[in-house]
Design a protein around this motif. Structure first.
Motif: not given
Length: 70
Positions: A28-41
């Motif tokens: 779940r943590t990795v998934w949330r970080q991936q979502q945040a990274l995609e938003l930042q990109r």
């Protein structure tokens, strides 16, 4: 002897459940970080696009600029 094996099995099952819970939380943590990274990109892409529209396409070379005292 049988009680000892049963106790060991119970201990292993408990550790396995804890490991599975930890793995789920890490996923779940990795998934949330991936979502945040995609938003930042996406935000970075939008900012880069905004900068391109603000800056002139061909910046002036220093030798093309008029000195301030003119």
């Amino acid at each position: 002897m049988e009680q000892h094996l049963e106790h060991r099995l119970e201990k292993l099952e408990t550790k396995l459940m804890a490991a599975e819970d930890l793995l789920d939380e890490l996923n779940r943590t990795v998934w949330r970080q991936q979502q945040a990274l995609e938003l930042q990109r996406e935000q970075l892409r939008q900012l880069a696009q905004q900068v391109k529209t603000i800056q002139p396409g061909n910046p002036l070379r220093p030798e093309d600029e008029v000195p301030p005292h003119w």
